[in-house]
Motif scaffolding. Structure first.
Motif, mmCIF file in Angstrom:
data_model
loop_
_atom_site.group_PDB
_atom_site.id
_atom_site.type_symbol
_atom_site.label_atom_id
_atom_site.label_comp_id
_atom_site.label_asym_id
_atom_site.label_seq_id
_atom_site.Cartn_x
_atom_site.Cartn_y
_atom_site.Cartn_z
ATOM 1 N N VAL A 12 33.311 -21.100 -37.566
ATOM 2 C CA VAL A 12 32.945 -19.734 -37.187
ATOM 3 C C VAL A 12 32.361 -19.708 -35.770
ATOM 4 O O VAL A 12 32.690 -18.831 -34.963
ATOM 5 C CB VAL A 12 31.963 -19.118 -38.207
ATOM 6 N N ASN A 13 31.527 -20.682 -35.440
ATOM 7 C CA ASN A 13 30.965 -20.752 -34.088
ATOM 8 C C ASN A 13 32.049 -21.006 -33.047
ATOM 9 O O ASN A 13 32.020 -20.434 -31.954
ATOM 10 C CB ASN A 13 29.891 -21.834 -34.011
ATOM 11 N N ALA A 14 33.022 -21.850 -33.372
ATOM 12 C CA ALA A 14 34.124 -22.121 -32.437
ATOM 13 C C ALA A 14 34.971 -20.873 -32.222
ATOM 14 O O ALA A 14 35.360 -20.565 -31.089
ATOM 15 C CB ALA A 14 34.979 -23.269 -32.964
ATOM 16 N N ILE A 15 35.256 -20.144 -33.289
ATOM 17 C CA ILE A 15 36.026 -18.893 -33.171
ATOM 18 C C ILE A 15 35.260 -17.884 -32.322
ATOM 19 O O ILE A 15 35.827 -17.211 -31.459
ATOM 20 C CB ILE A 15 36.338 -18.315 -34.566
ATOM 21 N N THR A 16 33.965 -17.781 -32.552
ATOM 22 C CA THR A 16 33.139 -16.851 -31.785
ATOM 23 C C THR A 16 33.162 -17.202 -30.298
ATOM 24 O O THR A 16 33.352 -16.320 -29.448
ATOM 25 C CB THR A 16 31.688 -16.878 -32.308
ATOM 26 N N LEU A 17 32.997 -18.463 -29.977
ATOM 27 C CA LEU A 17 33.022 -18.887 -28.579
ATOM 28 C C LEU A 17 34.383 -18.628 -27.948
ATOM 29 O O LEU A 17 34.479 -18.087 -26.846
ATOM 30 C CB LEU A 17 32.661 -20.373 -28.478
ATOM 31 N N TRP A 18 35.453 -19.002 -28.638
ATOM 32 C CA TRP A 18 36.821 -18.802 -28.137
ATOM 33 C C TRP A 18 37.077 -17.323 -27.856
ATOM 34 O O TRP A 18 37.538 -16.949 -26.777
ATOM 35 C CB TRP A 18 37.810 -19.334 -29.176
ATOM 36 N N ASN A 19 36.797 -16.472 -28.837
ATOM 37 C CA ASN A 19 37.065 -15.043 -28.679
ATOM 38 C C ASN A 19 36.188 -14.412 -27.603
ATOM 39 O O ASN A 19 36.640 -13.547 -26.856
ATOM 40 C CB ASN A 19 36.881 -14.316 -30.013
ATOM 41 N N THR A 20 34.939 -14.833 -27.510
ATOM 42 C CA THR A 20 34.049 -14.306 -26.480
ATOM 43 C C THR A 20 34.559 -14.652 -25.093
ATOM 44 O O THR A 20 34.603 -13.801 -24.200
ATOM 45 C CB THR A 20 32.620 -14.850 -26.674
ATOM 46 N N LEU A 47 34.607 -9.545 -32.466
ATOM 47 C CA LEU A 47 35.105 -10.895 -32.195
ATOM 48 C C LEU A 47 36.020 -11.442 -33.283
ATOM 49 O O LEU A 47 36.686 -12.443 -33.086
ATOM 50 C CB LEU A 47 33.922 -11.845 -32.009
ATOM 51 N N TYR A 48 36.080 -10.797 -34.441
ATOM 52 C CA TYR A 48 36.841 -11.366 -35.546
ATOM 53 C C TYR A 48 38.017 -10.507 -35.995
ATOM 54 O O TYR A 48 38.621 -10.798 -37.005
ATOM 55 C CB TYR A 48 35.913 -11.635 -36.736
ATOM 56 N N TRP A 49 38.354 -9.435 -35.282
ATOM 57 C CA TRP A 49 39.481 -8.588 -35.665
ATOM 58 C C TRP A 49 40.724 -8.988 -34.883
ATOM 59 O O TRP A 49 41.246 -8.226 -34.090
ATOM 60 C CB TRP A 49 39.194 -7.132 -35.382
ATOM 61 N N HIS A 50 41.202 -10.181 -35.104
ATOM 62 C CA HIS A 50 42.361 -10.661 -34.369
ATOM 63 C C HIS A 50 43.291 -11.403 -35.306
ATOM 64 O O HIS A 50 42.859 -12.042 -36.260
ATOM 65 C CB HIS A 50 41.930 -11.572 -33.209
ATOM 66 N N ARG A 51 44.573 -11.315 -35.022
ATOM 67 C CA ARG A 51 45.595 -11.928 -35.857
ATOM 68 C C ARG A 51 45.519 -13.454 -35.884
ATOM 69 O O ARG A 51 45.975 -14.071 -36.829
ATOM 70 C CB ARG A 51 46.971 -11.510 -35.330
ATOM 71 N N HIS A 52 44.973 -14.072 -34.865
ATOM 72 C CA HIS A 52 44.955 -15.537 -34.819
ATOM 73 C C HIS A 52 43.915 -16.155 -35.740
ATOM 74 O O HIS A 52 43.886 -17.357 -35.911
ATOM 75 C CB HIS A 52 44.762 -16.034 -33.387
ATOM 76 N N ILE A 53 43.069 -15.338 -36.347
ATOM 77 C CA ILE A 53 42.103 -15.865 -37.311
ATOM 78 C C ILE A 53 42.771 -15.815 -38.681
ATOM 79 O O ILE A 53 43.047 -14.764 -39.221
ATOM 80 C CB ILE A 53 40.798 -15.044 -37.309
ATOM 81 N N ASN A 54 43.037 -16.985 -39.229
ATOM 82 C CA ASN A 54 43.799 -17.108 -40.450
ATOM 83 C C ASN A 54 42.885 -17.652 -41.546
ATOM 84 O O ASN A 54 42.415 -18.776 -41.459
ATOM 85 C CB ASN A 54 44.963 -18.068 -40.185
ATOM 86 N N VAL A 55 42.647 -16.864 -42.573
ATOM 87 C CA VAL A 55 41.760 -17.314 -43.640
ATOM 88 C C VAL A 55 42.523 -17.909 -44.821
ATOM 89 O O VAL A 55 41.929 -18.271 -45.817
ATOM 90 C CB VAL A 55 40.840 -16.163 -44.123
ATOM 91 N N ALA A 56 43.852 -18.029 -44.713
ATOM 92 C CA ALA A 56 44.650 -18.572 -45.808
ATOM 93 C C ALA A 56 44.652 -20.094 -45.832
ATOM 94 O O ALA A 56 45.127 -20.704 -46.778
ATOM 95 C CB ALA A 56 46.089 -18.058 -45.713
ATOM 96 N N GLY A 57 44.154 -20.727 -44.767
ATOM 97 C CA GLY A 57 44.096 -22.180 -44.744
ATOM 98 C C GLY A 57 45.281 -22.850 -44.094
ATOM 99 O O GLY A 57 45.393 -24.060 -44.122
#
Length: 84
Positions: A12-20, A47-57
């Motif tokens: 989650v921290n990595a996604i936040t940094l990347w998106n920011t 920061l989390y409403w993007h298609r590249h965030i995949n929660v399916a694994g």
């Protein structure tokens, strides 16, 4: 279980940094190119409403083509390529 939660926090921290970093780069480019960017719209960016965030694994680790500064190139905001 604690290890899994710790790993999830790291992701989650990595996604936040990347998106920011990319949102900052995108907004800077839009301002520099003269596109009208309203502060009220910027305040609503999430920061989390993007298609590249995949929660399916299922994730793709294909390395993108990077610019000289180590980031991928931004899309042209004047074109509609169906991306978010």
């Amino acid at each position: 279980m604690e290890d899994q939660l710790g790993a999830l926090g790291l992701v989650v921290n990595a996604i936040t940094l990347w998106n920011t970093a990319y949102l900052d780069m995108i907004l800077g480019r839009l301002h520099a190119d003269g596109y009208p960017v309203r502060e009220a719209d910027v305040a609503r960016l999430h920061l989390y409403w993007h298609r590249h965030i995949n929660v399916a694994g299922h994730y793709s680790f294909t390395p993108p083509d990077l610019d000289s500064d180590g980031r991928r190139a931004l899309r042209d905001p004047g074109t509609d390529d169906g991306q978010m």
